[in-house]
Design a protein around this motif. Structure first.
Motif, mmCIF file in Angstrom:
data_model
loop_
_atom_site.group_PDB
_atom_site.id
_atom_site.type_symbol
_atom_site.label_atom_id
_atom_site.label_comp_id
_atom_site.label_asym_id
_atom_site.label_seq_id
_atom_site.Cartn_x
_atom_site.Cartn_y
_atom_site.Cartn_z
ATOM 1 N N GLY A 190 -23.638 -78.959 31.333
ATOM 2 C CA GLY A 190 -23.237 -78.612 32.694
ATOM 3 C C GLY A 190 -21.737 -78.653 32.889
ATOM 4 N N VAL A 191 -21.292 -77.933 33.895
ATOM 5 C CA VAL A 191 -19.925 -77.986 34.390
ATOM 6 C C VAL A 191 -20.004 -78.358 35.865
ATOM 7 N N TRP A 192 -19.244 -79.376 36.271
ATOM 8 C CA TRP A 192 -19.178 -79.792 37.670
ATOM 9 C C TRP A 192 -17.770 -79.534 38.183
ATOM 10 N N LEU A 193 -17.651 -78.816 39.280
ATOM 11 C CA LEU A 193 -16.342 -78.474 39.834
ATOM 12 C C LEU A 193 -16.112 -79.162 41.163
ATOM 13 N N THR A 194 -14.934 -79.780 41.313
ATOM 14 C CA THR A 194 -14.597 -80.411 42.596
ATOM 15 C C THR A 194 -14.013 -79.416 43.583
ATOM 16 N N HIS A 195 -13.296 -78.395 43.070
ATOM 17 C CA HIS A 195 -12.763 -77.365 43.969
ATOM 18 C C HIS A 195 -12.361 -76.142 43.162
ATOM 19 N N ILE A 223 -21.938 -76.021 38.413
ATOM 20 C CA ILE A 223 -22.365 -76.592 39.687
ATOM 21 C C ILE A 223 -21.150 -77.016 40.489
ATOM 22 N N GLY A 224 -21.105 -76.578 41.760
ATOM 23 C CA GLY A 224 -19.995 -76.898 42.624
ATOM 24 C C GLY A 224 -18.885 -75.882 42.477
ATOM 25 N N PRO A 225 -17.923 -75.963 43.388
ATOM 26 C CA PRO A 225 -17.817 -76.879 44.523
ATOM 27 C C PRO A 225 -18.645 -76.396 45.716
ATOM 28 N N HIS A 226 -18.224 -76.745 46.919
ATOM 29 C CA HIS A 226 -18.836 -76.243 48.143
ATOM 30 C C HIS A 226 -18.557 -74.743 48.251
ATOM 31 N N LYS A 227 -19.447 -74.024 48.902
ATOM 32 C CA LYS A 227 -19.328 -72.566 48.993
ATOM 33 C C LYS A 227 -18.034 -72.107 49.660
ATOM 34 N N ASP A 228 -17.402 -72.972 50.451
ATOM 35 C CA ASP A 228 -16.179 -72.578 51.147
ATOM 36 C C ASP A 228 -14.992 -72.387 50.213
ATOM 37 N N ASP A 229 -15.166 -72.692 48.937
ATOM 38 C CA ASP A 229 -14.095 -72.466 47.953
ATOM 39 C C ASP A 229 -14.335 -71.242 47.078
ATOM 40 N N TYR A 273 -23.939 -74.138 44.522
ATOM 41 C CA TYR A 273 -22.900 -74.776 45.323
ATOM 42 C C TYR A 273 -23.345 -76.196 45.678
ATOM 43 N N LEU A 274 -22.391 -77.016 46.090
ATOM 44 C CA LEU A 274 -22.689 -78.386 46.494
ATOM 45 C C LEU A 274 -22.409 -78.576 47.980
ATOM 46 N N PRO A 306 -10.813 -75.976 51.562
ATOM 47 C CA PRO A 306 -11.929 -76.129 52.503
ATOM 48 C C PRO A 306 -13.249 -76.520 51.854
ATOM 49 N N GLY A 307 -13.408 -76.186 50.564
ATOM 50 C CA GLY A 307 -14.673 -76.476 49.905
ATOM 51 C C GLY A 307 -14.616 -77.589 48.876
ATOM 52 N N HIS A 308 -13.609 -78.430 48.965
ATOM 53 C CA HIS A 308 -13.451 -79.522 47.996
ATOM 54 C C HIS A 308 -14.596 -80.528 48.124
ATOM 55 N N VAL A 309 -15.057 -81.034 46.986
ATOM 56 C CA VAL A 309 -16.042 -82.122 46.979
ATOM 57 C C VAL A 309 -15.547 -83.240 46.070
#
Length: 245
Positions: free
Chosen positions: A61-66, A87-93, A120-121, A144-147
């Motif tokens: 997996g790959v997890w993205l914070t933004h 997986i990630g970040p939030h859809k706003d990014d 998205y997360l 805006p979509g940072h997690v």
């Protein structure tokens, strides 16, 4: 990384600086299964896959914070080589993920690829790596979509560019918001506890407790944070601080 409840190490972590911007890509893997993920693979795909090979890790997996290119530039390449999910970040990014290639050119980074995550997360979501669970907090302000992705039992968080040792993320980029970033830090990160260690997007690790003491942007004396009961902030400290508003 140790599960404090059982006091047995379950995960290993290595931080791998990538791109000319020296972004902290984290390689996390299960000691038992050797399955692992990259958090924020910003670039230098051969270097990243070489590290996975060195430690015998199968990337699942790959997890993205933004969505900034120095955090997500190699996500597509990792997926191409391993078949793993992004997986990630939030859809706003997503707008940033659509600009990875053009953004990279401004910094002389030519190996980044635009990408659309498989998932998205959202705030409150959960991730899992070989039975170890991670929480997700939506923390807008830098983008805006940072997690932020965290494991409470292991007292560890991957905070991307929200928080640094002695600093906070930039908010002068498009769609950044300084007040929103301060609110994200105090309302989403500080309640996790002062003992939480964090790996930032750049620079050395620290703890939430240390930043609450002396970070010139978000120390408790500046924000008024006091846990469940909010206290009055120090106006003098605020005026002397670097950029608090």
């Amino acid at each position: 990384m140790t599960d404090q409840a059982q006091n047995k190490p379950k995960l290993e972590i290595r931080v791998i600086p990538t791109t000319p911007l020296q972004q902290n890509t984290s390689l996390i893997w299960s000691i038992e299964s050797k399955e692992g993920v990259f958090v924020d693979p910003g670039g230098d795909i051969d270097k990243l896959m070489g590290a996975a090979k060195e430690f015998g890790v199968k990337i699942v997996g790959v997890w993205l914070t933004h969505g900034h290119m120095d955090h997500a530039g190699a996500a597509a390449a990792v997926k191409e080589r391993t078949g793993c999910e992004i997986i990630g970040p939030h859809k706003d990014d997503q707008w940033l993920l659509d600009e990875i290639e053009s953004s990279g050119q401004r910094y002389g980074i030519t190996d980044g690829k635009n990408v659309t995550p498989d998932r998205y997360l959202d705030d409150g979501d959960e991730l899992e790596l070989d039975g170890v669970k991670f929480g997700v907090a939506h923390t807008p302000g830098h983008t805006p979509g940072h997690v932020v992705i965290y494991n409470e039992s292991g007292a560890l968080a991957f905070v991307g560019d929200v928080l640094f040792r002695g600093s906070i993320g930039r908010t002068d980029f498009p769609r950044g918001n300084h007040t929103q970033l301060i609110d994200s830090i105090t309302s989403k990160l500080w309640p996790l506890g002062p003992e939480i260690r964090f790996i930032p997007g750049h620079g050395p690790m620290s703890t939430f407790g240390q930043e609450r003491q002396d970070n010139p942007f978000v120390a408790d004396a500046l924000t008024g944070y006091a846990g469940a009961a909010k206290q009055a902030a120090s106006e003098i400290d605020q005026k002397l601080s670097k950029r608090y508003s």
